[in-house]
Structures are given as C-alpha cells and as structure tokens.
Design a protein around this motif. Sequence first.
Motif, PDB file in Angstrom:
ATOM      1  N   ASN A 123     -50.756 -29.823  -3.068  1.00 24.47           N
ATOM      2  CA  ASN A 123     -49.562 -30.578  -2.664  1.00 24.47           C
ATOM      3  C   ASN A 123     -48.469 -29.654  -2.128  1.00 24.47           C
ATOM      4  N   TYR A 124     -48.878 -28.519  -1.601  1.00 26.82           N
ATOM      5  CA  TYR A 124     -47.908 -27.489  -1.231  1.00 26.82           C
ATOM      6  C   TYR A 124     -46.941 -27.939  -0.140  1.00 26.82           C
ATOM      7  N   SER A 125     -47.379 -28.835   0.706  1.00 28.10           N
ATOM      8  CA  SER A 125     -46.524 -29.275   1.809  1.00 28.10           C
ATOM      9  C   SER A 125     -45.386 -30.190   1.350  1.00 28.10           C
ATOM     10  N   ASP A 126     -45.463 -30.650   0.109  1.00 24.96           N
ATOM     11  CA  ASP A 126     -44.419 -31.508  -0.455  1.00 24.96           C
ATOM     12  C   ASP A 126     -43.585 -30.675  -1.423  1.00 24.96           C
ATOM     13  N   PRO A 127     -42.373 -30.255  -1.043  1.00 26.14           N
ATOM     14  CA  PRO A 127     -41.563 -29.359  -1.889  1.00 26.14           C
ATOM     15  C   PRO A 127     -41.325 -29.883  -3.303  1.00 26.14           C
ATOM     16  N   ALA A 128     -41.093 -31.183  -3.438  1.00 23.23           N
ATOM     17  CA  ALA A 128     -40.823 -31.753  -4.765  1.00 23.23           C
ATOM     18  C   ALA A 128     -42.065 -31.676  -5.651  1.00 23.23           C
ATOM     19  N   GLU A 129     -43.210 -32.041  -5.095  1.00 23.12           N
ATOM     20  CA  GLU A 129     -44.460 -31.978  -5.857  1.00 23.12           C
ATOM     21  C   GLU A 129     -44.829 -30.529  -6.165  1.00 23.12           C
ATOM     22  N   ARG A 130     -44.629 -29.670  -5.203  1.00 21.14           N
ATOM     23  CA  ARG A 130     -44.906 -28.251  -5.401  1.00 21.14           C
ATOM     24  C   ARG A 130     -44.119 -27.703  -6.589  1.00 21.14           C
ATOM     25  N   GLU A 131     -42.844 -28.030  -6.647  1.00 19.86           N
ATOM     26  CA  GLU A 131     -41.988 -27.560  -7.735  1.00 19.86           C
ATOM     27  C   GLU A 131     -42.404 -28.179  -9.064  1.00 19.86           C
TER      28      GLU A 131
ATOM     29  N   SER B 166     -48.983 -15.794  -9.507  1.00 19.38           N
ATOM     30  CA  SER B 166     -49.389 -16.300  -8.196  1.00 19.38           C
ATOM     31  C   SER B 166     -48.461 -17.413  -7.737  1.00 19.38           C
ATOM     32  N   SER B 167     -48.112 -18.295  -8.661  1.00 17.91           N
ATOM     33  CA  SER B 167     -47.186 -19.380  -8.345  1.00 17.91           C
ATOM     34  C   SER B 167     -45.830 -18.826  -7.919  1.00 17.91           C
ATOM     35  N   GLU B 168     -45.331 -17.855  -8.672  1.00 17.31           N
ATOM     36  CA  GLU B 168     -44.028 -17.270  -8.363  1.00 17.31           C
ATOM     37  C   GLU B 168     -44.053 -16.498  -7.053  1.00 17.31           C
ATOM     38  N   THR B 169     -45.154 -15.811  -6.775  1.00 23.57           N
ATOM     39  CA  THR B 169     -45.264 -15.041  -5.538  1.00 23.57           C
ATOM     40  C   THR B 169     -45.178 -15.962  -4.326  1.00 23.57           C
ATOM     41  N   MET B 170     -45.845 -17.102  -4.401  1.00 22.62           N
ATOM     42  CA  MET B 170     -45.790 -18.051  -3.283  1.00 22.62           C
ATOM     43  C   MET B 170     -44.356 -18.499  -3.023  1.00 22.62           C
ATOM     44  N   SER B 171     -43.609 -18.704  -4.098  1.00 21.51           N
ATOM     45  CA  SER B 171     -42.217 -19.130  -3.950  1.00 21.51           C
ATOM     46  C   SER B 171     -41.335 -17.988  -3.456  1.00 21.51           C
ATOM     47  N   LEU B 172     -41.462 -16.815  -4.067  1.00 15.08           N
ATOM     48  CA  LEU B 172     -40.615 -15.677  -3.709  1.00 15.08           C
ATOM     49  C   LEU B 172     -40.863 -15.207  -2.284  1.00 15.08           C
ATOM     50  N   TYR B 173     -42.129 -15.269  -1.848  1.00 16.34           N
ATOM     51  CA  TYR B 173     -42.479 -14.832  -0.504  1.00 16.34           C
ATOM     52  C   TYR B 173     -42.236 -15.916   0.541  1.00 16.34           C
TER      53      TYR B 173
END
Length: 215
Positions: free
Chosen positions: A37-45, A99-106
């Motif tokens: 669901n990465y394309s949906d920011p709310a679901e991703r979070e 891995s989750s944090e890296t996707m967000s930070l990057y």
Amino acid sequence: MIFGKLLPREGNFFELFNQHGEKIVEGARAFMAMVQNYSDPAERERYAVQVDAAERQADKITAEVNRLLHKTFITPIDREQIHSLINAMDDILDLLQDSSETMSLYDVRSMTEEVERLTDLSVKCCERVRHAVSLLAQLSKRDAAEAAIKTCEEIDKLESDADRVMRAAMSKLFREEEDVRELIKLKAIYEQLEAISDRCEDVANLIEGVVLENS
C-alpha cells in the motif's frame, strides 16, 4: 537437596519464544502490507506504525527472557542457546523496523518489483521461524524434532532464493537506474531486506543446534 528444590527451574522460556515468534510474523506482515500500500501515504504510515509496535513489544519479550535467565537456576535448554536465540530473533524485527524507517527517511516514492519479491521472501522466512520456534518445547518427540529440522531447511532455501533475487536486483539497478540518488536508496533497501532472510537463517542454524543437542 532442599536447596535445589527451592531454586527456580525451567522458567517460561518456550512460551516467551512463541510470543516473540508471533510478533515477528505480525511485524513482517505489517511490513508487507506497507509495501503493498506504499502509494497511499495514510495506509503506508498506518502499517509502519504497526511494524514499530511489533518491534517494541518484541523488545519487552526479549528483555523478559534475559531477566528470567538471571533468575532461573535450571533452564530447559542451554543458557547460551536461549540467550543467542532470543537475540537473533530480535534482530529480525529490528531489521524490519530499520527497513521501514529507511524507506521513510530516504523519501522513497514507489516500490519496485524486486522490493516486493524480497519482502515476500522475508515474510515466508519469518513465518517458518515462528513454526520452528513453536516446536522447541516438543523436541523429546521425534516427529517434532524432524519437523523442526525440515522447517530450518526451508528457511535456508528461502534465504538462498533471497540471495539470488538481490543479486539480480543489484545487477538490474546498476545497469538501468540513471538517477544516482535513487540507485543509492534502492541499494540500501535491497541490502536491508536481504539481511532479514540472513537473520532468519541465523535463527534456523541455532534451532538446528538445539535440536541436535536435545532431541
């Protein structure tokens, strides 16, 4: 003799291992849902928060195992095996969270097919870790010991599959990705995802050692 009877025995190690295994699968499935669901920011979070929650809960279980080790005189398996196993299991969730944090930070904008494949392999590894751990309390039964070894072999195969996927992903990345920043981001993520299966294999190797010594 009376002194020996008064000393704490066994503890609740197998149940704590099972609880930790459940958190590993919970975190892995939340991570997969985040990727899907990465394309949906709310679901991703929302799913990233679930990964964090599973990791924090698993940390508490790890701390409880280590605390219990200091209080228990007679343990069901070797003390060093307990310590190594719970910490190796905890490493799996740490990597999922990283891995989750890296996707967000990057600021990764979209997922690649390779990320999805590595994530799928990671989840399958985590599910088999949980299954192998659940058999530890039954190692006196031959069927359980054989099932544990078979599950560990499945983890080894999945780890080899993840190695192949990562090598192919890296080859494709360096051949086709022209944006250097995107290349750096994806390279880091591929390596972290592949490391999850590596840690699952570490757990499998420890469990195989426990089986061989105690069955």
